[in-house]
Design an enzyme around this catalytic site. Structure first.
Site, PDB file in Angstrom:
ATOM      1  N   SER A 314     -18.057   4.533  31.686  1.00  0.00           N
ATOM      2  CA  SER A 314     -18.288   3.478  30.702  1.00  0.00           C
ATOM      3  C   SER A 314     -17.177   3.311  29.685  1.00  0.00           C
ATOM      4  O   SER A 314     -17.234   2.381  28.865  1.00  0.00           O
ATOM      5  CB  SER A 314     -19.609   3.747  29.963  1.00  0.00           C
ATOM      6  OG  SER A 314     -20.697   3.701  30.865  1.00  0.00           O
ATOM      7  N   THR A 315     -16.176   4.174  29.701  1.00  0.00           N
ATOM      8  CA  THR A 315     -15.029   3.944  28.806  1.00  0.00           C
ATOM      9  C   THR A 315     -14.342   2.625  29.135  1.00  0.00           C
ATOM     10  O   THR A 315     -13.676   2.047  28.274  1.00  0.00           O
ATOM     11  CB  THR A 315     -14.010   5.091  28.924  1.00  0.00           C
ATOM     12  OG1 THR A 315     -13.585   5.224  30.284  1.00  0.00           O
ATOM     13  CG2 THR A 315     -14.612   6.415  28.454  1.00  0.00           C
TER      14      THR A 315
END
Length: 594
Positions: A314-315
């Site tokens: 999710s970065t």
């Protein structure tokens, strides 16, 4: 030449007529001839003596002139040549950190070799050497000493204590050669950056030191170039910060039961890497051999921060939202449909938790919604998404000055379909290194300009091409701060340093295809202080699992985030950042969900 006869007939007849003895004529002629020969010999000898005297005079004059020149010149050691007759340049420049502290230098030591034909007691020498060096075989040494070999290397480098013990053996056939040993006084600190060095061409009187990995190999020619005058290679690393980062990361790996980990601390404006760690590591003073079997990432020589390409989860959501904001597709308050699951053909996209049917764009980042990010990416489109990620450098190897970096190319999908556009937006399907992520996040928070990661200290800051607008960068910084204050990275808040960040948890792919159900790569990408970012930090843990609770927890919020927070807590004061009160929030209405 006409010679006078010894018995001329005319004179003999005349002498007989006068009643004289003819033999007297012959004797007189012989006497005169001998006298002439002696005179000729004397003159020849005199000429030779003159020439010899002149030669000696010239020789002594030449020696006297040379001695006068040497006496008037500065003292200088003669150059040592190798046994092969080829000059070997042994001197190698030091490597220092950004404050001039030694990271790699040279130490004068000696090598040990034998000339068996000069040995007095080969058997005794072999036995005594085996006691000094337990790794040597006495029987093998004795066989070599008594064989036909005229030269034998015994040890390429020995300590002063070992040299003294060898002296005490008293064996004339054991000899020493001068050596310069590459020394890393800080041991394993920054080992993955430095890489290591070894001997190249070797002679009895000298040996060539060559880099085998890391910056030692990247800058090998410059480090060995006499034209540089021995000027040290100055890196952007800060030794104190590097040590702190490695110490915290090592503790975090043990605490989180991880297989390994990596951390990158970078200046967001210059791209200077202040610390780069990869664990497990090694001591470059005794660099281990490269693994020939098994997974390369299991070797301590493997640089996880640069060579390791992972799905960073999710970065990547920050990139999708930043692109959509910059293109005017959405605003921070735009409401996104997050009702799940999101069905696309045979694929189903779900969130880790049920966040409700609707979230604002800000909440999509704060809560880390896969569905919301996928819908935003679908608005952008695959073609524009690829162009944006390409500008961030996420499709090419990083340009950092490490030989290992050129082979670390991100893994991208062969076909960029609509479902790929959505999954890549939340970090699945595209694998990159932690260093790639650090450089990309720097562009997100520094006002929107691309930076080139570097291990060289930079005197001037060159502004890179613009990726996003300053306004978009400011919005991204606000969202990252909310993630730490109220979202998935609350354990990452460090009082006084206003940390902003984003978490990422990605299932680890199997070598045979598919994904493990119980193995993840967790990542925390942070910037501080987020209102005016100076540094970006990326922490990645390989297969972490936090076991303090009743059930094992593997998400980044429980694993990578606490490690990243402790690194910031330790490193920020060393970087000269003072704790400060957080700026007051801007007046306005913020929509929040239940």
């Amino acid at each position: 030449m006409m010679r006078t006869p010894l018995r001329p007939l005319a004179r003999i007849l005349s002498a007989r007529a006068r009643g004289e003895n003819p033999d007297a004529i012959e004797r007189e002629n012989i006497r005169q001839r001998h006298e002439a020969m002696r005179e000729t010999g004397r003159r020849t000898a005199a000429v030779r003596l003159v020439l010899i005297n002149a030669a000696f005079l010239v020789a002594f004059a030449t020696v006297a002139a040379r001695m006068a020149v040497l006496a008037a010149s500065d003292p200088q050691e003669p150059e040592a040549a190798s046994s092969a007759g080829v000059s070997i340049v042994a001197q190698r420049a030091d490597i220092v950190d950004r404050r001039g502290r030694i990271l790699a230098t040279n130490l004068l030591t000696h090598s040990l070799y034998a000339q068996p034909q000069q040995m007095v007691d080969p058997k005794g020498a072999a036995e005594k050497l085996a006691k000094i060096f337990p790794d040597l075989d006495a029987q093998r040494l004795q066989k070599d000493f008594t064989g036909s070999r005229k030269f034998l290397w015994i040890k390429k480098k020995i300590s002063p204590e070992q040299m003294q013990m060898i002296h005490e053996i008293g064996e004339p056939g054991l000899l020493f050669g001068p050596r310069e040993l590459r020394l890393y006084p800080n041991g394993a600190i920054a080992a993955q950056v430095l890489g290591g060095a070894s001997f190249g061409r070797e002679g009895v009187q000298s040996a060539e030191i060559v880099g085998v990995a890391g910056v030692e190999k990247q800058f090998d020619a410059a480090l060995r170039d006499p034209a540089n005058g021995g000027a040290p290679l100055e890196l952007s690393l800060d030794l104190t910060v590097q040590s702190a980062v490695e110490d915290v990361l090592n503790g975090g790996i043990k605490l989180m039961n991880a297989k390994g980990g990596a951390a990158v601390l970078m200046d967001v404006h210059t791209g200077e890497i202040v610390a780069l760690a990869s664990l497990p590591d090694f001591d470059p003073n005794a660099r281990p051999a490269a693994a020939t079997t098994g997974d390369a990432s299991d070797s301590p020589l493997f640089n996880r921060a640069v060579q390791g390409v992972y799905e960073l989860g999710s970065t990547f959501k920050i990139f999708a939202v930043a692109q959509a904001l910059d293109a005017g597709i959405v605003a921070p308050t735009t409401v996104i449909d997050t009702k799940g699951p999101l069905v696309w053909g045979k694929y189903r996209i779900r969130d880790f938790h049920n966040y409700g049917d609707k979230l604002t764009v800000t909440e999509v980042i704060e809560k880390s919604s896969n569905i919301g990010t996928a819908r935003i990416a679908n608005m952008i489109g695959g073609e524009r998404q690829q162009a944006f990620l390409g500008k961030l450098g996420l499709f090419d190897p990083t340009p950092v000055e490490l030989v290992e970096a050129s082979g670390a190319r991100p893994l991208r999908p062969a076909k960029w379909s609509e479902i790929t556009t959505m999954t890549v937006s939340y970090g699945h399907g595209l694998a990159a290194s932690p260093l790639h992520l650090a450089a990309a996040y720097s562009a997100m928070v520094n006002g929107g300009t691309l930076v080139r990661p570097t291990l060289r200290k930079r005197a001037e800051v060159s502004v890179g091409p613009r990726i996003i607008s300053e306004r978009t960068s400011a919005e991204i910084r606000k969202m990252m701060r909310l993630v730490v204050q109220h979202g998935t990275a609350t354990f990452g808040d460090v009082p006084g340093y206003e940390v902003g960040g984003k978490t990422g948890t990605a299932d680890k792919p199997k070598p045979t295809g598919g994904y493990y159900k119980d193995k993840v790569v967790s990542t925390f990408a942070a910037a501080f202080p987020i209102s005016d970012p100076k540094y970006v930090l990326v922490v990645t843990l390989d297969e972490p699992v936090e076991t303090s609770g009743t059930e094992p927890r593997r998400t980044a919020g429980w694993t990578a985030v606490p490690v990243g927070a402790e690194i910031i807590r330790r490193a920020a004061p060393l970087l000269g950042l003072r704790p400060a009160l957080e700026p007051a929030a801007e007046a306005g209405v913020i929509r929040v969900s239940n």
